[in-house]
Design an enzyme around this catalytic site. Structure first.
Site, PDB file in Angstrom:
ATOM      1  N   ASP A 113       4.405   1.327   8.012  1.00  0.00           N
ATOM      2  CA  ASP A 113       5.679   1.827   7.494  1.00  0.00           C
ATOM      3  C   ASP A 113       6.385   0.743   6.698  1.00  0.00           C
ATOM      4  O   ASP A 113       6.152  -0.453   6.912  1.00  0.00           O
ATOM      5  CB  ASP A 113       6.593   2.253   8.653  1.00  0.00           C
ATOM      6  CG  ASP A 113       6.016   3.406   9.439  1.00  0.00           C
ATOM      7  OD1 ASP A 113       5.349   4.253   8.834  1.00  0.00           O
ATOM      8  OD2 ASP A 113       6.229   3.441  10.657  1.00  0.00           O
ATOM      9  N   ALA A 114       7.280   1.159   5.826  1.00  0.00           N
ATOM     10  CA  ALA A 114       8.026   0.196   5.007  1.00  0.00           C
ATOM     11  C   ALA A 114       8.765  -0.814   5.873  1.00  0.00           C
ATOM     12  O   ALA A 114       8.846  -1.997   5.525  1.00  0.00           O
ATOM     13  CB  ALA A 114       9.014   0.928   4.104  1.00  0.00           C
TER      14      ALA A 114
END
Length: 196
Positions: free
Chosen positions: A41-42
């Site tokens: 995920d970012a």
């Protein structure tokens, strides 16, 4: 065939196509025709493997291949052995039940790079670090697991995939290197790792 290891920075999206508001992998890697084998995920950091070989990509990303992935999670609240034991057994997260995993408390990692921006510090709420090793990797799984036992994740770093360890590669955030593919033939059960 190519196999790369990248230390994905916090905030970077796991795609090469442009994003309107976030940096992408294209800002770290200019080598053409490689793709992430799995995702981060970012708001997660750390080891990401990329390859131009579809079979190798599947070998790394598919849960049935049993390639362990190790994470360090800084979580909110005081240490609770009951919560960690629940993580180890597997949890019903509603849409799926997690497989049993390895989970243990570790000291705050001294070799970990600073996060930019740093997590919000709150003097009234303690934090501690867990090491969690999974053989699956569903969307936001570690964050959902720690939240389910009452310990929300503040910072999440993937430190190893199988025998590949971001610290042994000495990669700063945004740096990458090429790896020999035979590294990933050394699969097996999750291994114990020394605290850092």
């Amino acid at each position: 065939m190519t196999l790369l290891a990248l230390n994905k920075p916090f905030g970077t999206i796991c795609q090469f196509s442009p994003h309107p508001t976030r940096p992408t992998l294209a800002e770290c890697i200019t080598l053409p025709d490689v793709y992430p084998a799995g995702r981060l995920d970012a708001d997660s950091e750390g080891l990401l493997l990329l390859t131009d070989d579809g079979r190798l990509q599947a070998r790394i990303a598919e849960p049935e291949r049993k390639l362990p992935k190790t994470y360090w999670a800084q979580v909110e609240g005081a240490y609770d052995e009951t919560a960690v034991a629940r993580l180890r057994r597997g949890l019903d997260l509603g849409d799926f039940v997690t497989l049993p995993c390895e989970a243990r408390e570790i000291p705050e990692p001294s070799h970990l790079w600073p996060r930019n921006p740093p997590i919000r510090y709150r003097a009234s709420i303690p934090t501690h670090w867990l090491e969690i090793t999974l053989v699956e990797g569903k969307n936001r799984q570690v964050r959902r697991m720690t939240a389910a036992v009452g310990k929300p994740t503040l910072r999440l770093v993937r430190v190893a995939i199988g025998p590949v360890d971001v610290f042994s590669l000495n990669l700063a955030p945004g740096q990458w290197c090429e790896l020999p593919q035979q590294l990933l033939t050394l699969s097996g059960q999750p291994r114990s790792r020394p605290s850092r």
